[in-house]
Design an enzyme around this catalytic site. Structure first.
Site, PDB file in Angstrom:
ATOM      1  N   GLU A  19      35.795  20.233  34.951  1.00  0.00           N
ATOM      2  CA  GLU A  19      36.692  20.900  34.666  1.00  0.00           C
ATOM      3  C   GLU A  19      37.296  20.810  32.895  1.00  0.00           C
ATOM      4  O   GLU A  19      36.016  20.732  32.424  1.00  0.00           O
ATOM      5  CB  GLU A  19      37.910  19.871  35.164  1.00  0.00           C
ATOM      6  N   GLN A  46      37.310  45.675  45.249  1.00  0.00           N
ATOM      7  CA  GLN A  46      37.847  44.918  46.698  1.00  0.00           C
ATOM      8  C   GLN A  46      39.178  45.435  47.433  1.00  0.00           C
ATOM      9  O   GLN A  46      40.004  44.432  46.404  1.00  0.00           O
ATOM     10  CB  GLN A  46      36.942  43.825  46.501  1.00  0.00           C
ATOM     11  N   HIS A  90      41.304  53.091  43.544  1.00  0.00           N
ATOM     12  CA  HIS A  90      40.167  53.752  44.151  1.00  0.00           C
ATOM     13  C   HIS A  90      40.898  54.342  45.034  1.00  0.00           C
ATOM     14  O   HIS A  90      41.593  55.304  45.331  1.00  0.00           O
ATOM     15  CB  HIS A  90      38.653  53.964  44.610  1.00  0.00           C
ATOM     16  N   LYS A 146      27.573  60.027  47.245  1.00  0.00           N
ATOM     17  CA  LYS A 146      26.965  58.805  47.113  1.00  0.00           C
ATOM     18  C   LYS A 146      27.188  57.611  48.444  1.00  0.00           C
ATOM     19  O   LYS A 146      28.480  58.162  48.694  1.00  0.00           O
ATOM     20  CB  LYS A 146      27.052  57.458  46.211  1.00  0.00           C
TER      21      LYS A 146
END
Ligand code: R5P
Length: 304
Positions: free
Chosen positions: A43, A103, A137, A200
């Protein structure tokens, strides 16, 4: 009520002391360190640099570049929440590298859209965010990812282009994938570089297939430009193809030098010569300082 610079301070953790000093100097802000103790069980205990009355100034700037992000997100949670209780009315996060932005969609059912989760978390902590080339993106603006009143995006593409123009005048600029097109366009527009963008397909963390666009690389000094190198496999694969197409040299310029594991070795094995990056993430390849543009953005949030 407008805040003056004397009512503001820049807080940082010890491992970013150099970057904080440069930014504080450029922005003319006092710089203070957040004390950090790790307990034997892992911690963290933080102590914020309060004044004699136990208070922070009304405008607090937190510098935290979010590479190796997981523990840093907990640090930000602890520091920002405590700063509010200690008098901070406005908190700006300066995160030259912003994690978890890639993500941005659930590719399989149940997959966590980390951009939304982390973006929402940061928006609940701070009032403003300044960052460099966040990997946006499928969302158009940073504010969609982090819904704060001021979400400022800077780019490393133009300063990297200036460096490329000095080191490789007449270079052929190549982006390794479709997402790099935005940075290639900015850099090419600044110096009139010939330019092209590859396509890609990603198959895994370290597996990508790249296809070169129609271009004549024969005898050219090629510079691959992208927002980041993580495993380096994207750039390595592009470099290999460019070498096979006759490029005289292939160098690499990235905003964010993540370079995980053997990434640098993979680049050199693929025939890459020089590697240049901005100092958004401290790394031996840093060649472009970002303190001045970050400070200008910061000043725009601090009324004179
Ligand atoms: C994604 O499109 C990014 O712009 C980079 O190309 C990517 O994150 C690079 O990853 P790696 O270095 O692991 O191939």
């Amino acid at each position: 009520m407008p805040l003056t610079p004397l009512q503001a301070c820049l807080l940082h953790f010890a491992d970013e002391a150099d970057a904080a000093r440069r930014l504080g100097q450029a922005a003319q802000l006092p710089v203070e360190t957040i004390d950090r103790h790790r307990f034997p069980d892992g911690e963290l205990k933080l102590r914020l640099p309060v004044d004699g009355a136990g208070c922070l100034p009304p405008h607090v700037v937190l510098l935290r570049s979010l590479h190796d992000p997981n523990e840093k997100l907990v640090e930000l949670l602890l520091a920002a929440r405590a700063a509010r209780t200690l008098g901070a009315r406005h908190i700006t996060l300066v995160a030259p590298y912003l994690a978890y932005m890639r993500q941005d969609i659930a590719f399989t059912p149940g997959e966590v859209v980390s951009q939304q989760v982390v973006g929402g978390f940061l928006a609940g902590l701070v009032d403003a965010v300044i960052t460099v080339d966040p990997h946006l993106h499928r969302v158009a603006t940073l504010q969609e990812a982090i819904a704060v009143p001021d979400a400022i995006v800077l780019s490393g593409a133009e300063p990297l282009a200036d460096l490329i123009a000095q080191r490789r005048p007449g270079a052929l600029l190549v982006g390794p994938d479709g997402e790099s097109a935005q940075w290639i366009a900015q850099a090419a527009a600044r110096h009139g570089f010939d330019h092209a963008v590859c396509t890609k397909v990603r198959h895994g963390d370290r597996e990508v297939t790249i296809e070169l666009p129609p271009l004549n690389a024969q005898g050219r000094a090629v510079v691959l430009l992208d927002d980041m190198a993580s495993t380096g496999r994207t750039l390595a694969q592009a470099a290999r193809l460019l070498r096979a197409a006759g490029a005289a040299s292939v160098d690499v310029a990235v905003t964010h030098a993540l370079f995980a594991g053997d990434a640098l070795q993979a680049l050199h094995d693929a025939g890459v010569g020089e590697v240049w990056s901005t100092d958004c993430i401290p790394h031996a390849s840093n060649a472009v300082p970002m303190a001045e543009p970050l400070a200008r953005a910061l000043r725009s949030l601090l009324p004179a």
